[in-house]
Design a protein around this motif. Structure first.
Motif, PDB file in Angstrom:
ATOM      1  N   PRO A 253       0.715  -1.225  -0.048  1.00  0.00           N
ATOM      2  CA  PRO A 253      -0.013  -0.025   0.000  1.00  0.00           C
ATOM      3  C   PRO A 253       0.871   1.467   0.139  1.00  0.00           C
ATOM      4  N   VAL A 254       2.033   1.332   0.612  1.00  0.00           N
ATOM      5  CA  VAL A 254       2.709   2.512   0.640  1.00  0.00           C
ATOM      6  C   VAL A 254       3.402   2.766  -0.715  1.00  0.00           C
ATOM      7  N   ALA A 255       3.869   1.657  -1.310  1.00  0.00           N
ATOM      8  CA  ALA A 255       4.456   1.852  -2.793  1.00  0.00           C
ATOM      9  C   ALA A 255       3.261   2.305  -3.676  1.00  0.00           C
ATOM     10  N   ARG A 256       2.091   1.880  -3.575  1.00  0.00           N
ATOM     11  CA  ARG A 256       1.075   2.507  -4.382  1.00  0.00           C
ATOM     12  C   ARG A 256       0.578   3.881  -4.053  1.00  0.00           C
ATOM     13  N   ARG A 257       0.597   4.211  -2.767  1.00  0.00           N
ATOM     14  CA  ARG A 257      -0.059   5.498  -2.458  1.00  0.00           C
ATOM     15  C   ARG A 257       1.227   6.601  -2.779  1.00  0.00           C
ATOM     16  N   THR A 258       2.328   6.124  -2.928  1.00  0.00           N
ATOM     17  CA  THR A 258       3.424   7.195  -3.063  1.00  0.00           C
ATOM     18  C   THR A 258       3.750   7.027  -4.551  1.00  0.00           C
ATOM     19  N   GLY A 259       3.226   6.208  -5.309  1.00  0.00           N
ATOM     20  CA  GLY A 259       3.686   6.180  -6.696  1.00  0.00           C
ATOM     21  C   GLY A 259       5.153   5.615  -6.982  1.00  0.00           C
ATOM     22  N   THR A 260       5.685   4.747  -5.987  1.00  0.00           N
ATOM     23  CA  THR A 260       7.032   4.318  -6.113  1.00  0.00           C
ATOM     24  C   THR A 260       7.031   2.638  -6.288  1.00  0.00           C
ATOM     25  N   VAL A 261       6.037   2.032  -7.033  1.00  0.00           N
ATOM     26  CA  VAL A 261       5.976   0.839  -7.196  1.00  0.00           C
ATOM     27  C   VAL A 261       7.158   0.614  -8.304  1.00  0.00           C
ATOM     28  N   SER A 262       7.905  -0.604  -8.063  1.00  0.00           N
ATOM     29  CA  SER A 262       9.102  -0.778  -8.749  1.00  0.00           C
ATOM     30  C   SER A 262       9.387  -2.453  -8.886  1.00  0.00           C
ATOM     31  N   ALA A 263       9.875  -2.599  -9.930  1.00  0.00           N
ATOM     32  CA  ALA A 263      10.251  -4.364  -9.967  1.00  0.00           C
ATOM     33  C   ALA A 263      11.306  -4.653  -9.023  1.00  0.00           C
ATOM     34  N   LEU A 264      12.157  -3.620  -8.614  1.00  0.00           N
ATOM     35  CA  LEU A 264      13.224  -4.127  -7.567  1.00  0.00           C
ATOM     36  C   LEU A 264      12.414  -4.128  -6.183  1.00  0.00           C
ATOM     37  N   GLY A 265      11.301  -3.349  -5.795  1.00  0.00           N
ATOM     38  CA  GLY A 265      10.785  -3.367  -4.694  1.00  0.00           C
ATOM     39  C   GLY A 265       9.796  -4.709  -4.517  1.00  0.00           C
TER      40      GLY A 265
END
Length: 224
Positions: free
Chosen positions: A110-122
């Motif tokens: 959820p943090v990745a989606r809300r901050t727009g920081t979704v990545s393949a590495l993550g």
């Protein structure tokens, strides 16, 4: 600019390594970790640093995002679980630290989606941390339920190894909600087993995991 941000990532990883040492110190005070457990914990922290740094460089990631930092904190907790298992600690501390790690697993996405920081590495980092936690917990539970429990922690690594021999196993898989649910259940069931849940619960969980991997294998075989 890139050098400055790269230093930021190094600083983030250094803070995580320091947090790992602090966690080991706290666990030593609470559970009396021995030198072998400390060695395992420090080796884990060093390997985590090296692997994450290498993956970030390959992905061109100069700084870890908010979700990555949550996963990094969870990785440190997994290191704590590892040291407790190596030390032969009782069920209570193992279950407690593993439970916190599982709770954080519901946060980084959820943090990745809300901050727009979704990545393949993550996503890969999150998956690898999950895999290590399952392996460590399955090894601990196998101590009284039997070596068959290790299959829960080893199946994912067996899949990766098989993919080196059978290229079609490395194909792209569709997102399946059932696969996510089954994967999430494994950690919960293993922690429940640490806390005293009966063996048949773990057996059912393993059967679901085998079924999920089987579904993926069938899909990739048909799409090869």
């Amino acid at each position: 600019m890139t050098t400055t941000v790269s230093r930021q990532r190094a600083s983030q990883q250094a803070c995580a390594a320091a947090a790992q040492v602090v966690l080991l110190a706290l666990l030593t005070a609470a559970a009396g970790l021995g030198p072998v457990a400390w060695a395992a914990g420090l080796l884990y922290a060093a390997a985590l640093w090296a692997l994450l740094d290498t993956a970030a460089r390959r992905a061109g990631t100069a700084s870890l995002g908010p979700a990555d930092l949550v996963t990094l904190a969870r990785a440190a907790l997994v290191g704590g679980v590892l040291t407790l298992v190596v030390d032969g600690a009782g069920a209570a501390p193992v279950a407690a630290v593993a439970s916190v790690a599982l709770l954080l697993d519901a946060v980084d996405g959820p943090v990745a989606r809300r901050t727009g920081t979704v990545s393949a590495l993550g996503a890969r980092f999150d998956m690898e941390v999950d895999a290590v936690l399952l392996l460590v917990l399955s090894a601990y539970v196998a101590g009284w339920l039997g070596p068959w429990v290790l299959a829960i922690g080893l199946l994912r690594y067996a899949w990766v190894a098989a993919g080196r021999v059978l290229p079609w196993l490395r194909g792209e898989l569709p997102v399946r909600r059932s696969a996510k649910v089954v994967a999430a259940v494994q950690g919960i069931v293993l922690v429940a087993a640490v806390a005293g849940a009966p063996g048949w619960v773990v057996a059912v969980s393993l059967a679901l995991l085998v079924w999920s991997f089987g579904q993926s294998a069938v899909f990739l075989w048909r799409a090869r």
